[in-house]
Design a protein around this motif. Structure first.
Motif, PDB file in Angstrom:
ATOM      1  N   TYR A   1       7.433   4.240 -21.821  1.00  0.00           N
ATOM      2  CA  TYR A   1       8.446   5.553 -21.827  1.00  0.00           C
ATOM      3  C   TYR A   1       9.867   5.090 -21.368  1.00  0.00           C
ATOM      4  O   TYR A   1      10.744   5.801 -21.330  1.00  0.00           O
ATOM      5  CB  TYR A   1       8.194   6.747 -20.857  1.00  0.00           C
ATOM      6  N   GLY A   2      10.022   3.615 -21.352  1.00  0.00           N
ATOM      7  CA  GLY A   2      11.348   3.000 -21.259  1.00  0.00           C
ATOM      8  C   GLY A   2      11.862   2.385 -19.791  1.00  0.00           C
ATOM      9  O   GLY A   2      12.771   1.721 -19.856  1.00  0.00           O
ATOM     10  N   GLY A   3      10.585   2.484 -19.025  1.00  0.00           N
ATOM     11  CA  GLY A   3      10.755   1.792 -17.732  1.00  0.00           C
ATOM     12  C   GLY A   3      10.636   0.151 -17.861  1.00  0.00           C
ATOM     13  O   GLY A   3      10.577  -0.470 -18.936  1.00  0.00           O
ATOM     14  N   HIS A   4      10.612  -0.329 -16.580  1.00  0.00           N
ATOM     15  CA  HIS A   4      10.389  -1.734 -16.573  1.00  0.00           C
ATOM     16  C   HIS A   4       9.168  -2.235 -15.788  1.00  0.00           C
ATOM     17  O   HIS A   4       8.723  -1.595 -14.908  1.00  0.00           O
ATOM     18  CB  HIS A   4      11.607  -2.474 -15.562  1.00  0.00           C
ATOM     19  N   LEU A   5       8.825  -3.231 -15.939  1.00  0.00           N
ATOM     20  CA  LEU A   5       7.408  -3.915 -15.484  1.00  0.00           C
ATOM     21  C   LEU A   5       7.398  -3.627 -13.827  1.00  0.00           C
ATOM     22  O   LEU A   5       6.191  -3.353 -13.328  1.00  0.00           O
ATOM     23  CB  LEU A   5       7.224  -5.443 -15.737  1.00  0.00           C
ATOM     24  N   THR A   6       8.693  -4.103 -13.455  1.00  0.00           N
ATOM     25  CA  THR A   6       8.875  -4.177 -11.718  1.00  0.00           C
ATOM     26  C   THR A   6       9.028  -2.663 -11.129  1.00  0.00           C
ATOM     27  O   THR A   6       9.183  -2.496  -9.948  1.00  0.00           O
ATOM     28  CB  THR A   6       9.737  -4.980 -11.388  1.00  0.00           C
ATOM     29  N   HIS A   7       8.786  -1.710 -11.805  1.00  0.00           N
ATOM     30  CA  HIS A   7       8.881  -0.263 -11.355  1.00  0.00           C
ATOM     31  C   HIS A   7       7.632   0.185 -11.267  1.00  0.00           C
ATOM     32  O   HIS A   7       7.583   1.547 -11.177  1.00  0.00           O
ATOM     33  CB  HIS A   7       9.660   0.358 -12.459  1.00  0.00           C
TER      34      HIS A   7
ATOM     35  N   GLY B   1       0.810  -1.333  -0.099  1.00  0.00           N
ATOM     36  CA  GLY B   1      -0.011   0.059   0.185  1.00  0.00           C
ATOM     37  C   GLY B   1       0.817   1.181   0.000  1.00  0.00           C
ATOM     38  O   GLY B   1       0.442   2.442  -0.252  1.00  0.00           O
ATOM     39  N   ASP B   2       2.111   1.238   0.529  1.00  0.00           N
ATOM     40  CA  ASP B   2       2.997   2.392   0.287  1.00  0.00           C
ATOM     41  C   ASP B   2       3.281   2.746  -1.156  1.00  0.00           C
ATOM     42  O   ASP B   2       3.031   2.250  -2.136  1.00  0.00           O
ATOM     43  CB  ASP B   2       4.358   2.154   1.019  1.00  0.00           C
ATOM     44  N   LYS B   3       3.448   4.091  -1.342  1.00  0.00           N
ATOM     45  CA  LYS B   3       3.499   4.727  -2.341  1.00  0.00           C
ATOM     46  C   LYS B   3       5.015   4.729  -3.168  1.00  0.00           C
ATOM     47  O   LYS B   3       5.980   4.743  -2.513  1.00  0.00           O
ATOM     48  CB  LYS B   3       3.106   6.195  -2.493  1.00  0.00           C
ATOM     49  N   ILE B   4       5.051   4.101  -4.295  1.00  0.00           N
ATOM     50  CA  ILE B   4       6.374   3.873  -4.898  1.00  0.00           C
ATOM     51  C   ILE B   4       6.232   4.595  -6.348  1.00  0.00           C
ATOM     52  O   ILE B   4       5.188   4.661  -6.783  1.00  0.00           O
ATOM     53  CB  ILE B   4       6.791   2.478  -5.220  1.00  0.00           C
ATOM     54  N   MET B   5       7.488   4.975  -6.889  1.00  0.00           N
ATOM     55  CA  MET B   5       7.398   5.601  -8.161  1.00  0.00           C
ATOM     56  C   MET B   5       8.506   5.242  -9.133  1.00  0.00           C
ATOM     57  O   MET B   5       9.422   4.514  -8.793  1.00  0.00           O
ATOM     58  CB  MET B   5       7.890   7.106  -8.092  1.00  0.00           C
ATOM     59  N   GLY B   6       8.093   5.030 -10.274  1.00  0.00           N
ATOM     60  CA  GLY B   6       8.898   4.398 -11.480  1.00  0.00           C
ATOM     61  C   GLY B   6       8.850   4.935 -12.850  1.00  0.00           C
ATOM     62  O   GLY B   6       7.607   5.591 -13.002  1.00  0.00           O
TER      63      GLY B   6
ATOM     64  N   TRP C   1       4.522  -1.091 -12.810  1.00  0.00           N
ATOM     65  CA  TRP C   1       3.494  -1.423 -13.661  1.00  0.00           C
ATOM     66  C   TRP C   1       2.035  -1.961 -13.195  1.00  0.00           C
ATOM     67  O   TRP C   1       2.285  -2.634 -12.426  1.00  0.00           O
ATOM     68  CB  TRP C   1       4.287  -2.128 -14.901  1.00  0.00           C
ATOM     69  N   ASN C   2       1.031  -1.578 -13.773  1.00  0.00           N
ATOM     70  CA  ASN C   2      -0.062  -1.739 -12.947  1.00  0.00           C
ATOM     71  C   ASN C   2      -0.500  -3.336 -12.822  1.00  0.00           C
ATOM     72  O   ASN C   2      -1.187  -3.865 -12.111  1.00  0.00           O
ATOM     73  CB  ASN C   2      -1.492  -1.040 -13.534  1.00  0.00           C
ATOM     74  N   VAL C   3      -0.165  -4.127 -13.942  1.00  0.00           N
ATOM     75  CA  VAL C   3      -0.406  -5.535 -13.633  1.00  0.00           C
ATOM     76  C   VAL C   3       0.747  -6.474 -12.982  1.00  0.00           C
ATOM     77  O   VAL C   3       0.406  -7.476 -12.797  1.00  0.00           O
ATOM     78  CB  VAL C   3      -0.506  -6.077 -15.311  1.00  0.00           C
ATOM     79  N   ASN C   4       1.860  -5.643 -12.631  1.00  0.00           N
ATOM     80  CA  ASN C   4       2.957  -6.355 -12.154  1.00  0.00           C
ATOM     81  C   ASN C   4       2.604  -6.257 -10.566  1.00  0.00           C
ATOM     82  O   ASN C   4       1.704  -5.359  -9.847  1.00  0.00           O
ATOM     83  CB  ASN C   4       4.112  -5.695 -12.384  1.00  0.00           C
ATOM     84  N   PHE C   5       3.413  -7.125  -9.874  1.00  0.00           N
ATOM     85  CA  PHE C   5       3.282  -7.153  -8.256  1.00  0.00           C
ATOM     86  C   PHE C   5       3.619  -5.530  -7.784  1.00  0.00           C
ATOM     87  O   PHE C   5       2.984  -5.348  -6.831  1.00  0.00           O
ATOM     88  CB  PHE C   5       4.383  -8.017  -7.577  1.00  0.00           C
ATOM     89  N   SER C   6       4.407  -4.870  -8.282  1.00  0.00           N
ATOM     90  CA  SER C   6       4.932  -3.614  -8.023  1.00  0.00           C
ATOM     91  C   SER C   6       3.681  -2.458  -8.205  1.00  0.00           C
ATOM     92  O   SER C   6       3.752  -1.284  -7.362  1.00  0.00           O
ATOM     93  CB  SER C   6       6.112  -3.253  -8.690  1.00  0.00           C
ATOM     94  N   GLY C   7       2.703  -2.914  -9.101  1.00  0.00           N
ATOM     95  CA  GLY C   7       1.585  -1.945  -9.175  1.00  0.00           C
ATOM     96  C   GLY C   7       0.432  -2.645  -8.572  1.00  0.00           C
ATOM     97  O   GLY C   7      -0.740  -1.760  -8.535  1.00  0.00           O
ATOM     98  N   VAL C   8       0.398  -3.706  -7.986  1.00  0.00           N
ATOM     99  CA  VAL C   8      -0.750  -4.297  -7.288  1.00  0.00           C
ATOM    100  C   VAL C   8      -0.682  -4.222  -5.728  1.00  0.00           C
ATOM    101  O   VAL C   8      -1.708  -3.753  -5.374  1.00  0.00           O
ATOM    102  CB  VAL C   8      -0.885  -5.833  -7.858  1.00  0.00           C
ATOM    103  N   TYR C   9       0.453  -4.746  -5.460  1.00  0.00           N
ATOM    104  CA  TYR C   9       0.592  -4.492  -3.836  1.00  0.00           C
ATOM    105  C   TYR C   9       1.222  -3.235  -3.359  1.00  0.00           C
ATOM    106  O   TYR C   9       0.991  -2.834  -2.139  1.00  0.00           O
ATOM    107  CB  TYR C   9       1.467  -5.625  -3.451  1.00  0.00           C
ATOM    108  N   TYR C  10       1.494  -2.334  -4.460  1.00  0.00           N
ATOM    109  CA  TYR C  10       1.809  -0.903  -3.803  1.00  0.00           C
ATOM    110  C   TYR C  10       1.249   0.142  -4.605  1.00  0.00           C
ATOM    111  O   TYR C  10       0.611  -0.168  -5.588  1.00  0.00           O
ATOM    112  CB  TYR C  10       3.402  -0.830  -4.212  1.00  0.00           C
ATOM    113  N   THR C  11       1.100   1.187  -3.928  1.00  0.00           N
ATOM    114  CA  THR C  11       0.302   2.587  -4.737  1.00  0.00           C
ATOM    115  C   THR C  11       1.336   2.925  -5.612  1.00  0.00           C
ATOM    116  O   THR C  11       2.400   3.719  -5.301  1.00  0.00           O
ATOM    117  CB  THR C  11      -0.175   3.354  -3.659  1.00  0.00           C
ATOM    118  N   SER C  12       1.182   2.906  -6.835  1.00  0.00           N
ATOM    119  CA  SER C  12       2.232   3.292  -8.003  1.00  0.00           C
ATOM    120  C   SER C  12       1.764   4.192  -8.516  1.00  0.00           C
ATOM    121  O   SER C  12       0.756   4.742  -9.254  1.00  0.00           O
ATOM    122  CB  SER C  12       2.285   1.894  -8.894  1.00  0.00           C
TER     123      SER C  12
END
Length: 476
Positions: free
Chosen positions: A165-171, A155-160, A173-184
């Motif tokens: 625009y050149g980034g990675h799924l794990t930074h 739930g914590d907010k992360i940014m990537g 992205w909404n269907v990745n764990f990083s966009g599901v378990y954290y506020t991205s």
């Protein structure tokens, strides 16, 4: 040309500039002993047990070996490991379970595994100039997951950087764990393809994330780690530098290092670092105590936080054959020849970029500062998927890719992504890149012309025969 006397993948006139990690050096040492730092076996290497027991798998592997030899491998995230790395990956180390860390295992019989993991960790720390290295993550995505698991809470907010625009799924992205378990929250580049650091600072000030990823899969320019660190510190966010694509260039000093700026650094080991599939997590802080939780989450305890996130947080036993292969690759990366390899990757990328520009191909940001190039094919009226397929037909392997502000869909975007790490490993130089850029341009501008495509196939064959890959290696 392949020099049978020293095994180097290079033309004799270019031996100074090409790395030698595929060599089978038979030159004698003092007293007549052979140089045992690199294999001295000049006979063909085969997998006789595999070919006898499972010819279907053996034939598929042999076919892939032939494919790699006969095409121009230009996907910038791919490379060719040394045969020493291949040998470590195929070793008996795969038989051993080793949950825990050196000296703190949950299984017996790990004295030699401890030696191997300590070598890998020590070599990583020395190469990058940090006090702590974790080499157990199975690959880059699990490494980034471990960082999130260890540093922030669900739930914590992360940014990537946004994927398109050149980034990675794990930074984030909404269907990745990083966009599901954290506020991205995602940031983007400007219309020119560059990261706008002033706009990013404003966005960070408004969003106040707890963790910021910096790093990319399709960004052809250098990162300003010093400015990024100031932006992260303004809201007391962790700065995580994912240098998976540029780790080899950091070692060769062709790209600035994030050490001293980023709180945590992650990298895969199989791109410009030219090792096996795997990952490393780097940081500074008090010595790790992986058997007990730190008194608090803070930068002081980053080594412990990272180690506990990898194991027991996300993984069980490490892949010891992978750890050994990473250690071998890190030893290779510590040589002067590897630095020269990084320099040549850069020279090749710039030569290729200019050749594409000369062919009228538009490049995002107008060129490159690293190992990769992102091209916008919109002016050629051809999509990225079609371009990828037609270049496959002539023996050039690259990938379709989204470009900033792309109006097309991800499965058929407007761009292509290509790079020079793998071809540089084979011994290709700037002149080769100019030839490759020309044939790419000719094929893309007239993609249905069979005469042009046949000419391109002939040129690809000439280039790959000039720079052999894995001479003597066979599966059958």
């Amino acid at each position: 040309m392949y020099n049978s006397q020293n095994g180097k993948f290079c033309h004799p006139e270019r031996q100074r500039r090409i790395p030698h990690f595929y060599a089978r050096d038979s030159s004698p040492r003092q007293g007549g002993a052979q140089n045992d730092s690199i294999s001295t076996d000049t006979n063909s290497t085969s997998m006789s047990h595999l070919s006898q027991f499972d010819p279907e798998i053996a034939n598929a592997i042999e076919s892939e070996l032939i494919r790699q030899r006969q095409v121009l491998e230009m996907i910038p995230s791919e490379n060719f490991t040394s045969e020493a790395v291949l040998e470590a990956m195929g070793s008996v180390l795969t038989n051993k379970y080793s949950e825990g860390y050196p000296g703190k295992r949950y299984y017996g019989g790990n004295e030699y595994i401890d030696q191997i993991e300590n070598l890998a960790r020590d070599r990583a720390k020395a190469l990058f100039g940090v006090s702590h290295a974790n080499v157990q993550s199975y690959s880059g995505s699990p490494a980034n997951q471990a960082v999130c698991f260890g540093l922030v809470s669900p739930g914590d907010k992360i940014m990537g950087l946004h994927l398109f625009y050149g980034g990675h799924l794990t930074h984030g992205w909404n269907v990745n764990f990083s966009g599901v378990y954290y506020t991205s929250v995602q940031y983007v580049t400007g219309r020119d393809g560059y990261i706008d650091y002033d706009a990013l600072a404003k966005q960070v000030s408004e969003e106040k994330p707890k963790l910021i990823f910096v790093g990319a899969t399709a960004y052809p320019r250098k990162f300003d780690f010093s400015t990024l660190a100031q932006i992260a510190k303004s809201v007391d966010a962790y700065l995580v530098a994912d240098i998976s694509h540029i780790a080899g260039l950091v070692i060769s000093e062709d790209h600035p290092s994030p050490v001293g700026h980023a709180d945590v650094i992650t990298t895969t080991t199989h791109k410009t670092l030219r090792g096996p599939r795997g990952a490393i997590i780097l940081c500074n802080g008090e010595s790790s105590e992986p058997l007990k939780a730190p008194p608090e989450r803070s930068r002081k305890y980053l080594p412990t936080m990272i180690d506990r996130a990898v194991f027991p947080g996300l993984q069980g036993g490490p892949h010891n054959h992978q750890t050994a292969a990473i250690a071998v690759a890190l030893k290779e990366a510590a040589t002067p020849e590897f630095k020269e390899y990084g320099h040549q990757v850069m020279r090749n990328a710039k030569a290729l970029a200019q050749a594409l520009l000369d062919e009228g191909i538009a490049l995002i940001t107008g060129g490159t500062d690293n190992h990769l190039i992102l091209a916008d094919l919109t002016p050629l009226n051809i999509g990225g998927k079609q371009a990828q397929n037609v270049l496959d037909e002539v023996g050039i392997t690259l990938n379709k890719n989204m470009i900033p502000f792309d109006t097309r869909k991800p499965f058929d975007p407007s761009g292509i992504r290509l790079g020079t790490p793998a071809l540089t490993t084979r011994g290709f130089n700037e002149e080769d890149m100019r030839v490759i850029g020309k044939i790419i341009g000719e094929v893309l501008k007239d993609s249905t012309n069979e005469t042009i495509k046949n000419k391109a196939r002939d040129t690809v064959r000439e280039l790959t025969e000039k720079h052999p890959l894995y001479p003597g290696l066979t599966v059958l």
